[in-house]
Structures are given as C-alpha cells and as structure tokens.
Design a protein around this motif. Sequence first.
Motif, PDB file in Angstrom:
ATOM      1  N   GLY A 225       0.794  -1.231   0.000  1.00  0.00           N
ATOM      2  CA  GLY A 225       0.000   0.000   0.000  1.00  0.00           C
ATOM      3  C   GLY A 225       0.822   1.274   0.000  1.00  0.00           C
ATOM      4  N   SER A 226       2.172   1.158  -0.056  1.00  0.00           N
ATOM      5  CA  SER A 226       2.992   2.377   0.011  1.00  0.00           C
ATOM      6  C   SER A 226       3.035   3.123  -1.320  1.00  0.00           C
ATOM      7  CB  SER A 226       4.411   2.040   0.489  1.00  0.00           C
ATOM      8  OG  SER A 226       5.003   1.074  -0.335  1.00  0.00           O
ATOM      9  N   GLY A 227       2.523   2.504  -2.390  1.00  0.00           N
ATOM     10  CA  GLY A 227       2.448   3.229  -3.663  1.00  0.00           C
ATOM     11  C   GLY A 227       3.423   2.739  -4.722  1.00  0.00           C
ATOM     12  N   LYS A 228       4.068   1.614  -4.487  1.00  0.00           N
ATOM     13  CA  LYS A 228       5.105   1.127  -5.413  1.00  0.00           C
ATOM     14  C   LYS A 228       4.526   0.792  -6.792  1.00  0.00           C
ATOM     15  CE  LYS A 228       6.080  -2.422  -2.749  1.00  0.00           C
ATOM     16  NZ  LYS A 228       5.011  -2.271  -1.731  1.00  0.00           N
ATOM     17  N   SER A 229       3.414   0.041  -6.787  1.00  0.00           N
ATOM     18  CA  SER A 229       2.841  -0.356  -8.084  1.00  0.00           C
ATOM     19  C   SER A 229       2.236   0.835  -8.805  1.00  0.00           C
ATOM     20  CB  SER A 229       1.773  -1.432  -7.896  1.00  0.00           C
ATOM     21  OG  SER A 229       2.358  -2.603  -7.398  1.00  0.00           O
ATOM     22  N   VAL A 230       1.584   1.717  -8.060  1.00  0.00           N
ATOM     23  CA  VAL A 230       1.010   2.914  -8.699  1.00  0.00           C
ATOM     24  C   VAL A 230       2.150   3.740  -9.311  1.00  0.00           C
ATOM     25  CG1 VAL A 230      -0.281   5.054  -8.337  1.00  0.00           C
ATOM     26  CG2 VAL A 230      -1.046   2.958  -7.219  1.00  0.00           C
ATOM     27  N   LEU A 231       3.273   3.835  -8.611  1.00  0.00           N
ATOM     28  CA  LEU A 231       4.434   4.551  -9.151  1.00  0.00           C
ATOM     29  C   LEU A 231       4.895   3.895 -10.453  1.00  0.00           C
ATOM     30  CD1 LEU A 231       6.760   6.648  -8.870  1.00  0.00           C
ATOM     31  CD2 LEU A 231       8.011   4.938  -7.530  1.00  0.00           C
TER      32      LEU A 231
ATOM     33  N   GLY B 257       3.348   6.778  -0.027  1.00  0.00           N
ATOM     34  CA  GLY B 257       3.366   7.582  -1.243  1.00  0.00           C
ATOM     35  C   GLY B 257       4.575   8.479  -1.427  1.00  0.00           C
ATOM     36  N   ARG B 258       5.439   8.525  -0.394  1.00  0.00           N
ATOM     37  CA  ARG B 258       6.612   9.404  -0.489  1.00  0.00           C
ATOM     38  C   ARG B 258       7.890   8.600  -0.318  1.00  0.00           C
ATOM     39  NH1 ARG B 258       4.342  13.935   3.708  1.00  0.00           N
ATOM     40  NH2 ARG B 258       2.886  14.926   2.243  1.00  0.00           N
TER      41      ARG B 258
END
Length: 348
Positions: A59-65, A247-248
């Motif tokens: 959920g930290s945003g790796k795939s979205v990144l 996300g950061r």
Amino acid sequence: MSSTSAVLQERSTEPGAPVLVVDDLRTQIHTPRGDVQAVDGISFTLGRGETLGIVGESGSGKSVLGRTIMGLYTTGPTMTITGRVLIAGKDVHALSTTALRDLWGGDVGMVFQDPMTALNPVKKVGVHLTESLRKHRGMNRAQAAAHAAELLNLVGIPEPRRRLDQYPHELSGGMRQRVVIAMALANEPALLIADEPTTALDVTVQKQILDLLERLQDELGMAIMLISHNLGVVAGRADRVAVMYAGRVAETADAATLFDVPHHPYTEALLEAIPRLHQPPHVRLAAIDGAPPNMIAPPVGCRFAPRCRYAQPDCTAAPPVLDAALVRGVADPRHSFACYHPVNAGGQ
Ligand SMILES: Nc1ncnc2c1ncn2[C@@H]1O[C@H](COP(=O)(O)OP(=O)(O)OP(=O)(O)O)[C@@H](O)[C@H]1O
Ligand code: SF4
Ligand SMILES: [Mg+2]
C-alpha cells in the motif's frame, strides 16, 4: 547457443543521458470515499545499466508509481497525474495513445508480480512473443518465430521450439515468468520495470529469475526498476534503493550506504525485518508495529509518526522534507532522508 548480443542488439541512447527521469510525480486516485494520494511528489533519475530498488510495505504506492511511470495510469475521470516522466527522452504523459503503445514493448518493458496477468490463457506462448516482434520490428512470421525461440533460449527455457507451441497453463510458474521476461525484453528496452517479479515463486526459482535479470542487464545495459516489499530481495541486486512510505520517499541512497547507515527510522525497521542467514528459521522477525496510514486522510506531519519509536512533538507539525545526509559535515548528494530525528546520525 547464440549469444545474447546476437539476439538483442544494443539500443542507442545518448551516452550518459539518464534512461528515466521522474520529476515531482504525483498520482491522485479519485474514489467514492475520497482522493487517495498514492504517489506524492517523487523524483529520481536512473542511468543506463543501473538498478534502482523501490521498497516499502503493502500500500505504500510502489505499483502505482511503476504504472504511472509506464504511462498505464494517465489523467482522466478516476485519476489526476502531475509532474513529469521522461523515458529515453520521451515525455510519457504527453504521448499520444499510439506513441504510448510504441513505447510499451519498445523503450520500456514491464514484468508484473503474477505472470498470468501478462499472459492470455487462450494464446500460445509463441503468439505472445511473435505478435510484439512483428508489430514493433516488422518481422515476417518465420523470422518472428525463429527470434521468439532465441528469446526463450536467452531466458533459460529448454526446448524453446516445443514451448512456443504450448499454452501458458502448460508451463510452471517459474517458466511462465521467464516467458513474461522474454516478452518484456523482446524489443531491447532501455528500461525494465519489474514489479515484485518473484513474489509468487518459490525461493529457488526466485533466485534463478533475479540472477537471470542481472545477467541480461549486464549483457544489454538496460536500466531496471526493481520493486519489492522486501528489502532482502533488492539487497545485493540494486545499485540504489528508494524506501517508500505512504506515497513518499522516506530515504534513498546507494544500496551499501542504505544498509550500513540508514538514517530514517522506517528504513531501520525494514532492515530489522529481513531474515538473517544465521538465524534459525523459527526466529520471529521484528514486525513493524501498527499499520500504514489511511491514504485518504494521512497524518499531517511525518506520516510514519504514529508508528515511530523516535517520534517527538515536532514530528506531527509539518512533513519533513527529503534532505541530503551529511558525511563529516559535507552533504552527500546520493543519500537523502525525510526525518527530523534521524538514526545513526552522529555526524549530522
Ligand atoms: N485502483 C485503485 N483505486 C483506489 N485505490 C487504489 C487503486 N490502486 C491503488 N490504490 C491505493 O493506492 C495506494 C498504493 O497502492 P499500491 O498498489 O501502489 O501499493 P503497493 O506499494 O504496490 O502495495 P503491494 O506491496 O501490496 O503491492 C494504496 O493505498 C491503494 O489502496
Ligand atoms: S520525523 Fe519524527 S516521526 Fe518521522 S520518522 Fe523521523 S523521528 Fe520518526
Ligand atoms: Mg504492488
């Protein structure tokens, strides 16, 4: 067996120019419950032949990144993307749909966690490979079939001619992932984005696949973005690592530096969660207490504060920015972290 370089010739990118430039990238996902700031101001560059590990919890945003960098996510009714991504000099989010399709499987290849998502169950292995070769490289049917067999050979699949005629479900998980890697490499990408490429595989196959990527990178000089929730997976494979939290980027540095002198408490906690070889298998790893924040309404200051053992009152006032680490009083341009009270910071 033909050498890799005979199968895939080197791509001409300007010497020294970064293959990937990510500049203040933000991906906001609009949901009925509110906006999720999944990627929140990320910047980095990646050079030819370099591997960047992207690490963080679920959920930290790796795939979205990864998907935003690929141009799979673009601004529309469900998302807003700001910032800039350049791949081999091309501004991904300014490309037409046709140009984007040329980019995929051309300058950039992607390997996902589950190989079945990239494979069509009703298409034979050979068709997956030849379609792309015919489209991107103008090969005829016979040329594409011969090249597809060479690619399977390259990724270590025995009896390639026979495999071309099989369906994905006839292959083991490891073999399927090798096919996906062959597809991603078919058109000599300058950049490979590998999102948890081995998570679904057993430990021995995991190592074989990661070794394979490393060998192909040495031969082809491509840049790799290696995404994993496990710092142990990128250890020894990434030149640089960016640790993501909510996300950061919490901390980024050359891999050796990050492992030796982590400054962010979250990096320290992730390192404590890596299994050690000398530990008996039943030893429980130090789990990180608490859960990642709600990404619709994240904490105002440092997003790690609710779980941080070093938190102070100032941590919740404003978000800490990424600052260069100091080595004997001098800023290290390759190491930065976002924390008011860093660990291992005697020289800060
Ligand atoms: N399509 C979507 N709709 C709504 N929220 C989403 C969507 N995709 C991702 N998110 C949210 O964006 C955030 C980042 O998700 P992402 O999939 O990038 O995490 P991740 O770091 O890849 O996790 P994992 O290790 O589980 O793969 C999460 O809060 C997730 O719930
Ligand atoms: S800024 Fe404060 S809460 Fe955040 S990681 Fe650093 S010490 Fe912990
Ligand atoms: Mg993911």
